[in-house]
Design a protein around this motif. Structure first.
Motif, mmCIF file in Angstrom:
data_model
loop_
_atom_site.group_PDB
_atom_site.id
_atom_site.type_symbol
_atom_site.label_atom_id
_atom_site.label_comp_id
_atom_site.label_asym_id
_atom_site.label_seq_id
_atom_site.Cartn_x
_atom_site.Cartn_y
_atom_site.Cartn_z
ATOM 1 N N LYS A 199 0.802 -1.220 0.000
ATOM 2 C CA LYS A 199 0.000 0.000 0.000
ATOM 3 C C LYS A 199 0.836 1.272 0.000
ATOM 4 O O LYS A 199 0.571 2.200 -0.780
ATOM 5 N N VAL A 200 1.847 1.355 0.881
ATOM 6 C CA VAL A 200 2.607 2.619 0.962
ATOM 7 C C VAL A 200 3.495 2.827 -0.256
ATOM 8 O O VAL A 200 4.015 3.927 -0.459
ATOM 9 N N ALA A 205 -3.085 4.298 -3.966
ATOM 10 C CA ALA A 205 -3.604 3.982 -2.636
ATOM 11 C C ALA A 205 -3.180 5.048 -1.623
ATOM 12 O O ALA A 205 -3.978 5.467 -0.777
ATOM 13 N N MET A 206 -1.939 5.498 -1.720
ATOM 14 C CA MET A 206 -1.457 6.518 -0.789
ATOM 15 C C MET A 206 -2.138 7.860 -1.042
ATOM 16 O O MET A 206 -2.501 8.582 -0.098
ATOM 17 N N ALA A 207 -2.313 8.226 -2.300
ATOM 18 C CA ALA A 207 -2.965 9.497 -2.614
ATOM 19 C C ALA A 207 -4.384 9.509 -2.071
ATOM 20 O O ALA A 207 -4.842 10.524 -1.513
ATOM 21 N N SER A 216 1.210 15.687 -6.307
ATOM 22 C CA SER A 216 2.067 14.975 -5.364
ATOM 23 C C SER A 216 2.586 13.658 -5.927
ATOM 24 O O SER A 216 3.245 12.895 -5.220
ATOM 25 N N SER A 217 2.316 13.375 -7.197
ATOM 26 C CA SER A 217 2.693 12.080 -7.770
ATOM 27 C C SER A 217 4.204 11.849 -7.727
ATOM 28 O O SER A 217 4.670 10.737 -7.464
ATOM 29 N N GLY A 218 4.989 12.913 -7.963
ATOM 30 C CA GLY A 218 6.450 12.759 -7.920
ATOM 31 C C GLY A 218 6.952 12.441 -6.528
ATOM 32 O O GLY A 218 7.869 11.625 -6.358
ATOM 33 N N VAL A 223 8.956 8.339 -2.509
ATOM 34 C CA VAL A 223 8.758 7.551 -1.296
ATOM 35 C C VAL A 223 8.779 6.064 -1.626
ATOM 36 O O VAL A 223 9.436 5.265 -0.951
ATOM 37 N N ALA A 224 8.071 5.669 -2.671
ATOM 38 C CA ALA A 224 8.020 4.254 -3.045
ATOM 39 C C ALA A 224 9.411 3.718 -3.380
ATOM 40 O O ALA A 224 9.779 2.614 -2.978
#
Length: 555
Positions: A199-200, A205-207, A216-218, A223-224
């Motif tokens: 999930k993270v 899922a995070m958005a 915030s996609s970048g 983070v991933a």
């Protein structure tokens, strides 16, 4: 009687020869202190005297070469700052996480006594709260109706707290409590050990969980990427962005301008100027291995680069040990030739070796010596030991055994699994401390290694480490020689030549089809009754060791 004395970076070797070149005695001992230091020369003199005494002969003179020290060290290079905007990874890959699941909620300090909040909550337990009190408070909060979806613990007590909860919850320890409590939201996930996060690392899922937009996609992708290989993580939303790192990044300059030390292999050869944070210094050559890169296929490396570094002194820093040896032994000593010339002369006493390309694998350097030229580069046995020690997080003494050859996992008192998956019966019952562990072979039997890797995983790491150290060193040295030298059969001498996997390692960097073998130094010249080290040689020779010492003695 002439003594040829080779003071190496890791081992000092001495060979006593008669006037006709016959070997009367040969012995070796660990080098004391840094190569070229007063302690190393003092210990070398003692080895000469001790060997002569055991052989009951008198040494007339000592032949030695100028010493070129090598220094092996480890330096951690901070990872460049990754901009994740309003997101911050507070914890990844905790080894003692508890429970399983994913959730996103508002941080709730475990000591808060205010009215119950709305919506999902993540309990934050600071180090000042013990596990018993924390578990009791969490149980009361859940019973009172608080929607708890996970627990972040600052101290190393996730399992202790998780085992006392009435409701199964994901619990991650090692989370900085102040940062967690200051976040607007906390997203956390715990998966079974060895399983990947779901999930993270999922941007959609995070958005949705954090209420983020397309802008915030970048940040979500960054983070991933930072969580690859982890089975648990805690991500905070709403903390101030992390400022760019101001840590000093070590650099090296080969004459074309400074480059980051992590890119050291991209340089074109020494001499170098090196700065590890204490000011620029001149070195003759260097080799740098990133341990995280060696472990990368296992996805278990640190986000920082842990560099193991070997630096070779420049020609201007050669140490002449003659005066010190003469004083200690009360015998004449003289510089007779270079270490590379002595290594070739000693190695070519191997039957059938005429015209071969000699590769001397030492503790600090790799020497590649052809008919028309030679090249010396930093990075050999000591560097490999340091890389293995850093990868396994064990002392160098244990890494010495771990690096040499295949390991096995002891499945029970009488059964083990080898690196190719074969199950074997042990010759004698295994010790209790080895059962269920990956083990190397030490001088007294099996030695457990503190790792959860399978035998096959460790084989891959070990061989990648050898390729990164010995393979790269030989390739670098070969590149400095004329192309005609690279087409010759290869003869290996030096301590690391005993490595079980060295022939396969070097076959990958030598021209295809190159014959490779180990030396048989002084074959046919070892006198009957010669006093040798316990593993001093085979088939009437000194084996793959003592090439430099014998070459010096007969020069």
């Amino acid at each position: 009687m002439i003594a040829g004395l080779d003071i190496g970076n890791a081992t000092t070797e001495v060979v006593l020869v008669s006037s006709d070149g016959g070997v009367v005695a040969a012995d070796r001992a660990p080098t004391r202190g840094a190569k070229g230091s007063p302690s190393s020369i003092t210990a070398a003199a003692a080895l000469v005297a001790r060997t002569a005494s055991r052989a009951r002969v008198d040494v007339e003179a000592v032949h030695v070469a100028a010493l070129r020290p090598v220094r092996t060290s480890t330096v951690r290079v901070p990872a460049p700052t990754v901009h994740t905007g309003p997101l911050r990874v507070l914890r990844r890959g905790a080894t003692t996480a508890s429970g399983e699941g994913f959730g996103c909620g508002t941080p709730w300090p475990v000591l808060r006594d205010a009215q119950l909040g709305d919506g999902p909550q993540v309990i934050v337990v600071p180090a000042s709260v013990g596990f018993r009190e924390a578990a009791a408070r969490i149980n009361r909060l859940v019973s009172a109706g608080l929607a708890v979806i996970g627990v972040c613990v600052e101290s190393d007590e996730a399992v202790l707290i998780g085992s006392r909860l009435r409701q199964s919850l994901p619990v991650v320890d090692g989370v900085p409590a102040a940062s967690a409590a200051a976040a607007r939201l906390l997203a956390m996930e715990v998966r079974p050990p060895g399983r990947a996060l779901q999930k993270v690392t999922d941007a959609f899922a995070m958005a949705a969980s954090l209420g983020l937009g397309a802008d915030s996609s970048g940040y979500l992708a960054a983070v991933a990427a930072s969580l690859d290989g982890a089975s648990n993580a805690v991500v905070a939303y709403g903390l101030p962005p992390v400022a760019a790192s101001q840590d000093h990044r070590p650099w090296v300059d080969a004459g074309d301008g400074p480059v980051d030390l992590t890119d050291a292999q991209a340089t074109n050869g020494g001499p170098y100027t090196l700065d590890l944070g204490t000011g620029p210094v001149a070195v003759g050559d260097l080799a740098a291995v990133d341990v995280a890169a060696v472990l990368r296929e296992l996805r278990r490396g640190s986000p920082d680069a842990e560099l193991v570094l070997a630096t070779l002194a420049g020609e201007q820093d050669l140490v002449d040990p003659v005066a010190c040896l003469e004083k200690l032994l009360d015998r004449p000593a003289r510089l007779v030739t270079s270490e590379t010339s002595a290594a070739r002369a000693g190695a070519l006493t191997t039957p059938g070796a005429d015209g071969a390309l000699v590769i001397d694998l030492g503790g600090g350097t790799v020497d590649v010596i052809g008919v028309t030229g030679a090249a010396t580069v930093a990075g050999a046995g000591d560097l490999l030991t340091a890389v293995v020690a850093a990868a396994l997080k064990v002392p160098k003494a244990l890494a010495e055994y771990a690096k040499r050859g295949p390991a096995m996992r002891v499945e029970g008192p009488d059964v083990a699994t080898t690196e190719d998956g074969t199950r074997i019966f042990l010759d004698r019952p295994a010790g209790g401390d080895t059962v269920g562990r990956l083990c190397a072979t030490g001088p007294l039997g099996l030695v457990p290694l503190p790792t959860v890797w399978s035998p096959a995983e460790w084989r891959g790491v070990r061989r990648r480490a050898k390729a990164a150290v010995l393979g790269v060193a030989v390739h670098r040295a070969l590149s400095a020689l004329p192309s005609s030298e690279r087409e010759r059969p290869v003869l290996l001498v030096g301590g690391p030549a005993a490595d079980e996997e060295i022939l396969a390692t070097l076959a990958e960097v030598l021209p295809p089809g190159t014959p490779i073998g180990r030396g048989a130094v002084a074959a046919g010249r070892v006198a009957a009754g010669a006093v040798l080290a316990r593993d001093g040689g085979a088939s009437g020779s000194l084996g793959h060791r003592f090439a430099v010492a014998y070459g010096l003695a007969t020069s």
